[in-house]
Design an enzyme around this catalytic site. Structure first.
Site, PDB file in Angstrom:
ATOM      1  N   ARG A 163       0.844  -1.221   0.000  1.00  0.00           N
ATOM      2  CA  ARG A 163       0.000   0.000   0.000  1.00  0.00           C
ATOM      3  C   ARG A 163       0.874   1.263   0.000  1.00  0.00           C
ATOM      4  O   ARG A 163       0.598   2.235   0.714  1.00  0.00           O
ATOM      5  CB  ARG A 163      -0.949   0.030   1.207  1.00  0.00           C
ATOM      6  CG  ARG A 163      -1.902  -1.112   1.291  1.00  0.00           C
ATOM      7  CD  ARG A 163      -2.882  -1.142   0.113  1.00  0.00           C
ATOM      8  NE  ARG A 163      -3.841  -2.213   0.270  1.00  0.00           N
ATOM      9  CZ  ARG A 163      -3.642  -3.450  -0.192  1.00  0.00           C
ATOM     10  NH1 ARG A 163      -2.543  -3.750  -0.873  1.00  0.00           N
ATOM     11  NH2 ARG A 163      -4.560  -4.384  -0.013  1.00  0.00           N
ATOM     12  N   SER A 238     -10.828  -0.865   3.224  1.00  0.00           N
ATOM     13  CA  SER A 238     -10.031  -0.993   4.457  1.00  0.00           C
ATOM     14  C   SER A 238      -9.579   0.395   4.911  1.00  0.00           C
ATOM     15  O   SER A 238      -8.937   1.107   4.149  1.00  0.00           O
ATOM     16  CB  SER A 238      -8.778  -1.829   4.204  1.00  0.00           C
ATOM     17  OG  SER A 238      -9.152  -3.094   3.748  1.00  0.00           O
ATOM     18  N   GLU A 334      -4.942   3.653   5.931  1.00  0.00           N
ATOM     19  CA  GLU A 334      -4.628   3.434   4.512  1.00  0.00           C
ATOM     20  C   GLU A 334      -5.298   4.546   3.689  1.00  0.00           C
ATOM     21  O   GLU A 334      -4.773   4.976   2.660  1.00  0.00           O
ATOM     22  CB  GLU A 334      -5.186   2.058   4.111  1.00  0.00           C
ATOM     23  CG  GLU A 334      -5.038   1.740   2.651  1.00  0.00           C
ATOM     24  CD  GLU A 334      -5.632   0.375   2.277  1.00  0.00           C
ATOM     25  OE1 GLU A 334      -5.421  -0.615   3.002  1.00  0.00           O
ATOM     26  OE2 GLU A 334      -6.304   0.315   1.239  1.00  0.00           O
TER      27      GLU A 334
END
Ligand SMILES: Cc1cc2nc3c(=O)[nH]c(=O)nc-3n(C[C@H](O)[C@H](O)[C@H](O)COP(=O)(O)OP(=O)(O)OC[C@H]3O[C@@H](n4cnc5c(N)ncnc54)[C@H](O)[C@@H]3O)c2cc1C
Length: 338
Positions: A163, A238, A334
């Site tokens: 990520r 998420s 995130e």
């Protein structure tokens, strides 16, 4: 070309009701360069928006928001084994994946149904079901905002990680991705069915031999059963990254918390399922004002209706604090908090 005081509620999947001081849509490269040039003259701050599926607005945006609508998919090169397929940044990611699947180009099928645009995909090296875009990414072109010129970035230049990419680090807010090229297989596809529930889902689909279509369909079915649809309940997938810790710390945690879920990584590290940590702190299905933690997947924070970005941030801070207290691990968002 410009709209003042533009409502962004339908332009972010959290459905946060905020306004941009100025808003413009770029349907081609010339328009994008014109907008960037005009903006430089005005000395305005600038935010580039794709599908708004990885953003949390906490306040009105006091600058220019550019919606990237550059469209088109084309083959730039091919040989006997591979096709180099370029997609322009505004192409919806899922449509692009399904285009590849329908043309029998292999490599992106595990990434079906991830919302958002092609241009944002390299920002955080999107990933799911054992695949990340870095596995098939060839290069991208991006407009440097300060010089209004195009640059090419190879896979190595992007410094992809979990990520993560250079565009979230040193080059944050400095480039606008205009197109991304992937190197995809034409045959001898490397099917990845070992991750999560894909194999079981393929059996349910009665597909004993994996192919690009049935893997994409399996991923779509699994995602639909687990993740809230942003069209029905505001969310950005998420909210937190899965934290990575040295194996020695993980082993200590295992002795204290026998059910802890972790995945071995390279370099003696273990990636811990953040959803499990959050669940253990009692947040799964929890509500705080209009913000909530999804009942099926604790990693997903949701807008229960009319939530402000500040309410979502407050809930996320409570979660970070609780996980820190219980496990000594600091969760990192995130989602891009603006
Ligand atoms: C239900 C749901 C499920 C999800 N599942 C996953 C998943 O499995 N895996 C995963 O990795 N992500 C997942 N996400 C997160 C999200 O879909 C991805 O991160 C996606 O790539 C974001 O694309 P976007 O166009 O919506 O980006 P935006 O939200 O519009 O932007 C995200 C960031 O990228 C920047 N940006 C956008 N476009 C450009 C551009 N052209 N050039 C430069 N910067 C740009 C923005 O300024 C912002 O900082 C999920 C989200 C939702 C809502």
């Amino acid at each position: 070309m410009y709209t003042q005081n533009f409502n962004l509620k339908n332009y972010n999947t959290f459905g946060i009701n905020v306004f941009a001081a100025q808003f413009a849509q770029a349907n081609n490269l010339n328009t994008l360069q014109q907008i960037v040039a005009d903006n430089k003259n005005q000395n305005n701050k600038l935010l580039i928006l794709g599908g708004g599926s990885n953003i949390l607005f906490t306040q009105n945006y006091n600058g220019l928001v550019i919606k990237n609508n550059l469209l088109g998919i084309n083959i730039v090169q091919q040989d006997a084994d591979f096709v180099y397929l370029q997609a322009h940044a505004g192409e919806p990611w899922h449509n692009f994946v399904m285009y590849c699947v329908s043309h029998a180009y292999g490599g992106l099928e595990n990434l079906a149904l991830i919302p958002g645009s092609v241009g944002a995909a390299p920002m955080q090296n999107i990933g799911a079901y054992g695949t990340e875009i870095k596995d098939t990414f060839y290069q991208l072109t991006a407009l440097e905002i300060s010089t209004n010129t195009l640059h090419t970035f190879s896979n190595t230049d992007c410094q992809f990680g979990y990520r993560q990419s250079i565009f979230k680090q040193q080059l944050k807010n400095k480039f606008i991705v205009t197109s991304v090229t992937f190197k995809l297989t034409k045959h001898n596809h490397n099917y990845n069915t070992s991750y999560g529930a894909i194999y079981t889902e393929l059996q349910q689909l009665k597909s004993t031999t994996p192919n690009l279509q049935n893997i994409a369909q399996a991923v779509i079915n699994i995602r639909n059963s687990k993740l809230p649809n942003p069209a029905q309940i505001g969310n950005a997938g998420s909210f937190f990254k899965n934290p990575t810790v040295p194996n020695s710390i993980y082993q200590q945690l295992q002795t204290q918390f026998s059910g802890i879920v972790g995945y071995a990584q390279n370099n003696n590290q273990t990636k811990i399922a953040a959803g499990w940590l959050i669940e253990q702190c009692g947040f799964k299905g929890a509500q705080k004002g209009n913000a909530g933690c999804h009942a099926k997947q604790a990693l997903v924070l949701v807008n229960l209706g009319g939530a402000t970005g500040a309410e979502i941030v407050q809930l996320s801070n409570n979660i970070i604090h609780a996980v820190q207290q219980k496990f000594g691990i600091t969760l990192e968002p995130e989602v891009n908090i603006i």
